[in-house]
Design a protein around this motif. Structure first.
Motif, short mmCIF file in Angstrom:
data_model
loop_
_atom_site.label_atom_id
_atom_site.label_comp_id
_atom_site.label_asym_id
_atom_site.label_seq_id
_atom_site.Cartn_x
_atom_site.Cartn_y
_atom_site.Cartn_z
N TYR A 14 0.86 -1.18 0.00
CA TYR A 14 0.00 0.00 0.00
C TYR A 14 0.89 1.23 0.00
O TYR A 14 1.22 1.76 1.07
N PRO A 15 1.33 1.70 -1.18
CA PRO A 15 2.16 2.91 -1.22
C PRO A 15 1.47 4.07 -0.53
O PRO A 15 0.27 4.28 -0.68
N GLY A 16 2.22 4.82 0.26
CA GLY A 16 1.62 5.88 1.07
C GLY A 16 1.20 7.09 0.24
O GLY A 16 1.62 7.28 -0.90
N PHE A 17 0.37 7.90 0.85
CA PHE A 17 -0.05 9.16 0.23
C PHE A 17 1.11 10.16 0.31
O PHE A 17 1.76 10.29 1.35
N LYS A 18 1.33 10.87 -0.78
CA LYS A 18 2.40 11.85 -0.84
C LYS A 18 1.92 13.20 -0.31
O LYS A 18 0.71 13.44 -0.23
N PRO A 19 2.84 14.10 0.03
CA PRO A 19 2.42 15.43 0.49
C PRO A 19 1.53 16.15 -0.52
O PRO A 19 0.63 16.89 -0.13
N GLU A 20 1.77 15.92 -1.82
CA GLU A 20 0.92 16.58 -2.81
C GLU A 20 -0.50 16.00 -2.85
O GLU A 20 -1.39 16.60 -3.45
N ASN A 21 -0.69 14.81 -2.24
CA ASN A 21 -2.04 14.25 -2.14
C ASN A 21 -2.84 14.88 -1.00
O ASN A 21 -4.08 14.78 -0.97
N GLU A 22 -2.16 15.49 -0.04
CA GLU A 22 -2.83 16.05 1.14
C GLU A 22 -3.81 17.15 0.74
O GLU A 22 -3.53 17.96 -0.15
N LEU A 23 -4.94 17.16 1.43
CA LEU A 23 -5.90 18.23 1.19
C LEU A 23 -6.89 18.29 2.34
O LEU A 23 -7.07 17.35 3.11
N THR A 24 -7.55 19.44 2.44
CA THR A 24 -8.66 19.67 3.36
C THR A 24 -9.74 20.41 2.58
O THR A 24 -9.47 21.46 2.00
N ARG A 25 -10.94 19.83 2.55
CA ARG A 25 -12.02 20.44 1.79
C ARG A 25 -13.28 20.53 2.66
O ARG A 25 -13.55 19.64 3.48
N TYR A 26 -14.04 21.60 2.43
CA TYR A 26 -15.28 21.83 3.18
C TYR A 26 -16.45 21.94 2.21
O TYR A 26 -16.29 22.28 1.03
N ARG A 27 -17.62 21.67 2.73
CA ARG A 27 -18.85 21.89 1.98
C ARG A 27 -19.96 22.22 2.98
O ARG A 27 -19.98 21.70 4.09
#
Length: 867
Positions: free
Chosen positions: A492-505
């Protein structure tokens, strides 16, 4: 929410009623006054206690109270202070409603809520998955054959938050996110109400297939302790469950109920002996040393069945009077689950994936998932000038972390650690609600009016893993295969820093609901709901439902409604590079999120909501005082369903390469509104509740048949025209149309006499189909070594019947022992019939199609104490 004063004498009577053989409540006497129950005491029964009684006793109760059975339910409902003034017994509802009470939960023999519903409700489907990454720890669910995210779950009538984890591997529910039912302890539940009808006009998004409303216990006093231990006849799958529930008075006119539950479930392994290559050279002629160093029995190299899990849960439910007309209620809970799920074995021959200095025999990677789930609801109910008012705040959160153990990052060589945190997800919802209801006379018709508003804020976060889980370590050592060392942690390759996000709705909603007794026999209900989302705009849903009692023994009912499901934040923003296996071979794939420029370059538009049109028609019958029958047919049409696409390869098209090559990606997938579906179904149920000899007999028969099909062509962009079979291939179509049983039948017989009760349940699972993505073309068929013929890898898994039994002995009012056997005749799903699906001997049974678990026979003991 029901708030009531506690009466000690009444509590004694209820205990006697619960343990008496025939529930002959009219003749029962309390322990002090030796008298028949009064009208006032009868009215203080709970709804579920009334539903538990034989119909002949309900008729006697209604005679004492001086009202019809229907009106008796309404009176009891009003006295307990709930919001609606028009609850009717489930066989009188204008839409299909199924009630699973506490006693049915107790005799199910299953430790988790998903499996309780699996063997109680024919239109519900959920079973543990295997070799499916994080889905091993989170069972997808389905109601009426629809998707995991098309059923709404409520707790005490309030919206339950969804999981943060998105199912992206090769299981039913791929591309969806749903509610984690197993994060709710069964010992905290008083009853479960399942409304099998579209309800978006009443509750908003997701309620396309129906609504599951979980009602928590409201015991004002007493302690219940339960312990269960069980194991399969194969010697694995050990279950250890301990739960305790305590009720105390809160103030002078309220209650507080606390429930804690601990569950350990051991893994099961139904894999076969491995017959493939290990080293890829002459060492494969003698593999004794290899199998001696593999952490499995015999010649197995994988654990296939379901994962080991540990669960700890604490829930509370409370309410108290502030003044005579104002009630304060609050409920909530926290759940923690840890699971260790296996992946495909990495063999020494694959030295581009295995660091041989760390793992000379290869390795079996494990994905450890840690799930924390918690919620709280606080509200105030009151009456003002005849209006019932409910003001509430609802908070929920789900946090899902993933760690790979016993693995390596091959690109780091000997410097690789053998475990790494791969990243995680979180989902949070905040809901503010204000509801009003009142019963009035409108044009001389008794009418219940309800309206209100709701404001919801959602938040989705994706966190990166530690550097070793995703980094390119630039290992320059040559490999035997000549392939470059794979980057990222296996499996399970890890999530990279560029994958990080925070989203609101955010969204705001308003609804209006009317229900009128047009005549004494004709009920008409209407509802409309308007919602506005911050990301995709507006939606208006409506519903009309009617019930006509054309005879005292027969009732017709029908409903039509529109609905919608907003695209989840997880579908909108999930993104990562993953390792996926196709026919046993690993493929590195990037999943672009919906705001990515690459997705727009493929011509894919922003996600829009799924829209539905639901119609149903049914008949209910009170054949006599002891027998009820319901028959309901339905059609559900859904437009613009959201799917996860197939993999588009740069090597297949110059236009794809122009998009992917600058991103250093060879394959890509994404989410899109690609299909319309039509679902046709039938529900039939019959319940007999009567006295036989000196005991009470309950027999229930319930059947569901559902067929979903893709309606029309696959919707695609101009760039992808002609690639519909890649966008949504025949295997993905089968996940919609035939991956779960087309029919399901549940037969339950329960007989109680004196201190002994016995239950027998038969569950029929209809056939399901596995469709290989490539075998629509005969040129792609493969040699089946089991038959010697070149054949399709498609397979139909035949219908099966599982039988469960349980016996209970009530030693006294405080102690009960139960002994049970699930799957008495040791029934398994069909084995694979094509050698290519077996994958070198490993997959005896399918990991793609799960009609039911591969547990086999399971024996258990339960001991329950009441103090």
């Amino acid at each position: 929410m029901r708030i009531f004063a506690f009466d000690y004498k009444l509590f004694l009577v209820v205990l006697i009623l619960f343990f008496c053989t025939s529930y002959d409540c009219i003749a029962q006497e309390d322990t002090e006054n030796s008298r028949t129950l009064t009208r006032e005491e009868i009215l203080r029964f709970s709804i579920e206690e009334l539903l538990d009684l034989p119909l002949e006793q309900l008729m006697k109760l209604s005679d004492i109270v001086g009202v019809s059975v229907d009106e008796l339910f309404q009176l009891v409902h009003q006295i307990h202070g709930v919001r609606s003034d028009s609850l009717r017994s489930h066989f009188l509802s204008p839409v299909p409603v199924e009630v699973i009470n506490q006693r049915q939960i107790e005799i199910s023999g299953h430790s988790q809520l998903g499996q309780v519903l699996q063997y109680q409700c024919p239109s519900f489907h959920s079973t543990p998955q295997t070799i499916s990454d994080g889905t091993d720890n989170l069972d997808p669910i389905s109601l009426r054959g629809l998707g995991t995210d098309q059923v709404l779950v409520l707790v005490n009538g309030k919206r339950r938050h969804s999981s943060s984890y998105l199912h992206v591997n090769g299981t039913f529910g791929r591309g969806t996110v749903g509610t984690d039912l197993n994060a709710i302890p069964t010992s905290a539940i008083q009853k479960i109400e399942i409304m099998r009808d579209g309800a978006a006009a009443q509750y908003g998004s997701d309620a396309i297939a129906g609504v599951i409303n979980i009602i928590l216990k409201e015991n004002p006093v007493g302690i219940d302790i339960s312990s269960q231990t069980g194991i399969s006849t194969e010697g694995d799958g050990l279950l250890q469950k301990v739960s305790a529930s305590a009720g105390v008075e809160l103030g002078t006119n309220g209650f507080l109920n606390l429930t804690t539950e601990f569950i350990h479930r051991g893994s099961i392994n139904r894999s076969g002996d491995y017959t493939g290559a290990v080293y890829g050279d002459e060492r494969d002629n003698n593999l004794t040393d290899f199998f001696d160093n593999v952490p499995f029995e015999g010649k197995r190299v994988m654990s296939i069945g379901f994962a080991e899990t540990d669960n700890a849960m604490l829930f509370y439910n409370a309410g108290t009077e502030i003044t005579e007309d104002v009630l304060l209620y609050f409920n909530g809970g926290v759940s923690y689950r840890q699971s260790s799920a296996p992946g495909f074995y990495r063999f020494p021959k694959d030295d581009h994936r295995v660091v041989l200095s760390l793992f000379p025999y290869g390795f079996s990677p494990q994905l450890e998932t840690n799930l924390v789930d918690y919620y709280s609801v606080t509200g105030v109910e009151g009456k003002y000038h005849g209006w019932n008012i409910d003001l509430s705040y609802n908070f929920g959160a789900n946090i899902y972390d993933l760690t790979v153990k016993n693995g390596n990052n091959a690109s780091m060589g000997a410097n690789s650690p053998i475990s790494a945190y791969a990243g995680g997800f979180s989902y949070v919802q905040n809901i503010f609600g204000l509801d009003f209801s009142r019963k009035v006379d409108f044009l001389s018709m008794p009418t219940n009016i309800a309206f209100g508003t709701e404001f919801r804020i959602e938040n989705y976060e994706l966190a990166a893993g530690e550097q070793a889980s995703w980094i390119n370590g630039n290992n320059d050592l040559p490999t035997v295969s000549g392939q470059p060392h794979q980057v990222g942690f296996q499996y399970y390759p890890g999530f990279k820093p560029e994958n990080e996000l925070t989203r609101y709705r955010a969204n705001i909603a308003a609804y209006l609901d009317f229900e009128s007794d047009v005549t004494s026999r004709f009920l008409l209900g209407t509802a409309v709901r308007f919602e506005r989302y911050s990301d995709f705009g507006r939606n208006l849903s409506w519903k009309v439902a009617a019930r006509y009692r054309f005879h005292d023994l027969f009732t017709l009912r029908s409903a039509i409604n529109t609905g919608f499901r907003a695209p989840s934040l997880q579908q909108l923003y999930y993104n990562r590079v993953s390792t996926q296996f196709l026919d046993g071979e690993p493929v590195q794939v990037v999943n672009f999120n919906n705001e990515s420029g690459a997705v727009r370059a493929f011509g894919i538009e922003a996600l829009k909501p799924e829209l539905s049109y639901n119609s149903s028609f049914g008949i209910t019958s009170l054949i006599n005082d002891n027998l009820t029958v319901t028959i309901d047919g339905y059609r559900i049409a859904i437009q613009d369903r959201i799917i996860q696409s197939g993999r588009f390869k740069a090597e297949d098209d110059h236009a794809y390469a122009a998009i992917l090559d600058p991103l250093n990606v060879s394959q890509a997938q994404f989410f899109t509104n690609a299909i319309d579906t039509e679902t046709l179904g039938l529900d039939i149920a019959a319940v007999l509740n009567t006295t036989v000899g000196y005991g009470n007999l309950i027999v229930s028969l319930a059947y569901n048949r559902t067929k979903t099909r893709i309606d029309g062509d696959i919707k695609t962009s101009q760039l992808l025209t002609g690639k519909e079979d890649v966008l949504f291939n025949r295997e993905e179509i089968s996940r919609i149309e035939s991956a779960i049983p087309l029919g399901k039948f549940v037969n339950l017989i329960n007989y109680k006499i004196n201190l002994i009760s016995f239950s027998l349940r038969n569950t029929y699972f209809g056939e399901a189909k596995y469709i290989h993505p490539d075998d629509g073309n005969e040129a792609n068929w493969q040699l089946n070594e089991l038959t010697g013929n070149v054949e399709s890898r498609d397979q139909i898994f035949s219908q099966k019947v599982l039988t469960d039994i349980e016996a209970n002995y009530q030693f006294n009012l405080n102690t009960k022992l139960s002994v049970g056997i699930n799957n008495v005749f040791n029934i398994y799903p069909d084995k694979h019939t094509h050698s290519k699906n077996i994958s070198s001997g490993m997959f005896v049974y399918s990991r793609r199609i799960q009609q039911f678990t591969q547990m086999g026979t399971f024996v258990y003991f339960k001991l329950m104490f009441s103090l």
